[in-house]
Design an enzyme around this catalytic site. Structure first.
Site, PDB file in Angstrom:
ATOM      1  N   GLY A 148       0.901  -1.137   0.065  1.00 56.03           N
ATOM      2  CA  GLY A 148       0.115  -0.107  -0.016  1.00 56.03           C
ATOM      3  C   GLY A 148       0.829   1.206   0.134  1.00 56.03           C
ATOM      4  NE  ARG A 149      -3.031   6.505   1.292  1.00 58.74           N
ATOM      5  CZ  ARG A 149      -4.246   6.104   1.383  1.00 58.74           C
ATOM      6  NH1 ARG A 149      -4.045   4.854   1.959  1.00 58.74           N
ATOM      7  NH2 ARG A 149      -5.240   6.171   1.089  1.00 58.74           N
ATOM      8  CB  ILE A 150       3.308   2.384   4.705  1.00 60.10           C
ATOM      9  CG1 ILE A 150       2.576   3.480   5.417  1.00 60.10           C
ATOM     10  CG2 ILE A 150       4.588   2.461   5.410  1.00 60.10           C
ATOM     11  CD1 ILE A 150       1.823   3.255   6.560  1.00 60.10           C
TER      12      ILE A 150
ATOM     13  NE  ARG B 190      -2.427  -1.893  14.133  1.00 58.08           N
ATOM     14  CZ  ARG B 190      -1.713  -1.127  13.830  1.00 58.08           C
ATOM     15  NH1 ARG B 190      -0.700  -0.810  13.707  1.00 58.08           N
ATOM     16  NH2 ARG B 190      -2.583   0.304  13.686  1.00 58.08           N
TER      17      ARG B 190
ATOM     18  CG  ASP C 193       7.402   0.045  15.609  1.00 58.93           C
ATOM     19  OD1 ASP C 193       7.940   0.520  16.807  1.00 58.93           O
ATOM     20  OD2 ASP C 193       6.448   0.553  15.053  1.00 58.93           O
TER      21      ASP C 193
ATOM     22  CD  GLU D  77       1.572  -2.946  19.687  1.00 61.30           C
ATOM     23  OE1 GLU D  77       1.185  -2.006  19.879  1.00 61.30           O
ATOM     24  OE2 GLU D  77       2.277  -3.726  18.744  1.00 61.30           O
TER      25      GLU D  77
ATOM     26  CG  HIS E 253       3.083   0.632  17.777  1.00 58.08           C
ATOM     27  ND1 HIS E 253       1.762  -0.249  17.871  1.00 58.08           N
ATOM     28  CD2 HIS E 253       2.920   1.233  16.706  1.00 58.08           C
ATOM     29  CE1 HIS E 253       1.203   0.104  16.535  1.00 58.08           C
ATOM     30  NE2 HIS E 253       1.811   0.957  15.905  1.00 58.08           N
ATOM     31  CB  VAL E 254       8.439   4.413  18.174  1.00 57.42           C
ATOM     32  CG1 VAL E 254       8.313   4.341  19.849  1.00 57.42           C
ATOM     33  CG2 VAL E 254       9.490   3.460  17.436  1.00 57.42           C
TER      34      VAL E 254
HETATM   35  C1  DGY Z   1      -1.009   3.381  12.636  1.00 47.50           C
HETATM   36  O1  DGY Z   1      -1.304   4.391  12.453  1.00 47.50           O
HETATM   37  O2  DGY Z   1      -1.725   2.465  12.565  1.00 47.50           O
HETATM   38  C2  DGY Z   1       0.317   3.249  13.446  1.00 47.50           C
HETATM   39  O3  DGY Z   1       0.718   2.094  13.622  1.00 47.50           O
HETATM   40  C3  DGY Z   1       0.209   4.146  14.558  1.00 47.50           C
HETATM   41  O4  DGY Z   1       1.656   4.391  14.824  1.00 47.50           O
END
Ligand code: DGY
Length: 322
Positions: free
Chosen positions: A153-155, A232, A256, A261, A279-280
């Site tokens: 996707g975008r990321i 996730r 991450d 969590e 998770h940063v």
């Molecule tokens: C998200 O935007 O889903 C990220 O995991 C939050 O940092």
């Protein structure tokens, strides 16, 4: 219509800027958590939720006037979106504003995992460089690697673009191939894992992706394999990963995100071949501010124009009467 008296519920913790921005125009009601579902007269006219965490179906059912849930984050796995869609409730998320930050972090985590940079820094800080000499050579390197992206996707695309500059081979797995890309496509995750030695997970946490990085995928990745997860925790079978890291089925992992969590299994923390972050990926002031603004702007736009700015695909609704 004046929006000043519209009541917005905020269950649990959220970035303070969301509260500040919402308070400029709405009545903000805060509750400690969505569980147990609050029962009070105040709930009767809540028309929006801003959330960084969970919105279970029961909370939606307890709010008869609820129209929109604005999620702080691009991933909205905490919101029971199918239930929202069935009730005609709009859900929005925060895409785009965090894409580059998360992609940057993914690359940092990849390099930390391969080159053991956090451990090297600790070596220096603990005085071991001057006492004992050079930090041991890192067994792993990015050089010569083939990186597979699980999710594009975008990321995922932003990560791939960065990886191109590192001169590594790039492949990917998604449900269907994406047009116009030179990266090798693999129709199955196990097939991708077998073809690469580095697997970067950047899919949303859904029922379909749940625990899909399992024994079979980790074995296919192989003994030189490295797993990076910035999507996730639910996507990875954590016990299977711990076993694979312990027994040399794969070489290392950079994580991450985790299944439960903020609890991170002791067994994972005890391993030398992992790099772990709390998770940063999107957690800079600038990016979190942009996410906070988008949460508030989604709610404002909904009541002003009848449309959220960034609704999720499952809820492409407009406001009744708008
Ligand atoms: C998200 O935007 O889903 C990220 O995991 C939050 O940092």
């Amino acid at each position: 219509m004046s929006a000043t008296r519209i009541r917005v519920l905020v269950p649990g913790k959220i970035n303070q800027r969301v509260i500040d921005r919402l308070a400029e125009r709405f009545e903000v009601v805060r509750i400690e958590s969505a569980d147990p579902v609050p029962v009070s007269a105040q709930m009767q006219d809540v028309r929006a939720i801003a959330v960084s965490g969970r919105v279970p179906a029961a909370l939606m059912d307890a709010l008869p006037q609820l129209e929109i849930i604005a999620n702080f984050g691009v991933g909205y796995d905490g919101v029971e979106v199918g239930h929202a869609a069935a009730k005609g409730i709009t859900v929005s998320n925060t895409p785009d504003v965090l894409t580059e930050e998360v992609a940057d972090t993914a690359i940092g985590l990849l390099l930390n995992t391969l080159r053991q940079l956090p451990q090297a820094e600790q070596w220096l800080r603990r005085g071991r460089w001057s006492r004992e000499g050079a930090f041991p050579l890192s067994p792993l390197s990015l050089r010569g690697r083939t990186v597979g992206l699980y999710g594009l996707g975008r990321i995922g695309l932003a990560i791939a673009k960065r990886l191109e500059a590192f001169g590594v081979s790039i492949a990917y797995h998604t449900r269907s191939p994406r047009e116009g890309l030179a990266y090798a496509y693999h129709p199955t995750l196990a097939g991708l894992a077998a073809a690469v030695d580095t697997l970067v997970v950047i899919v949303p946490g859904t029922e379909v992706t749940q625990r899909t990085v399992n024994d079979e995928v980790l074995s296919a990745l192989g003994s030189n394999g490295v797993l990076i997860n910035v999507g996730r925790g639910s996507t990875v079978d954590e016990p299977a990963l711990i076993k694979a890291l312990r027994t040399g089925v794969i070489a290392g992992a950079g994580l991450d995100v985790f299944e439960n969590e903020p609890q991170v299994p002791e067994a994972l923390m005890a391993l030398p071949n992992v790099s772990l972050l709390p998770h940063v990926a999107s957690a800079s002031v600038a990016t979190r501010n942009a996410m906070a603004d988008l949460v508030a702007d989604n709610i404002a736009a909904w009541f002003e124009t009848g449309k959220a700015l960034t609704p999720v695909p499952e809820t492409p609704f407009t406001r009744r009467g708008a």
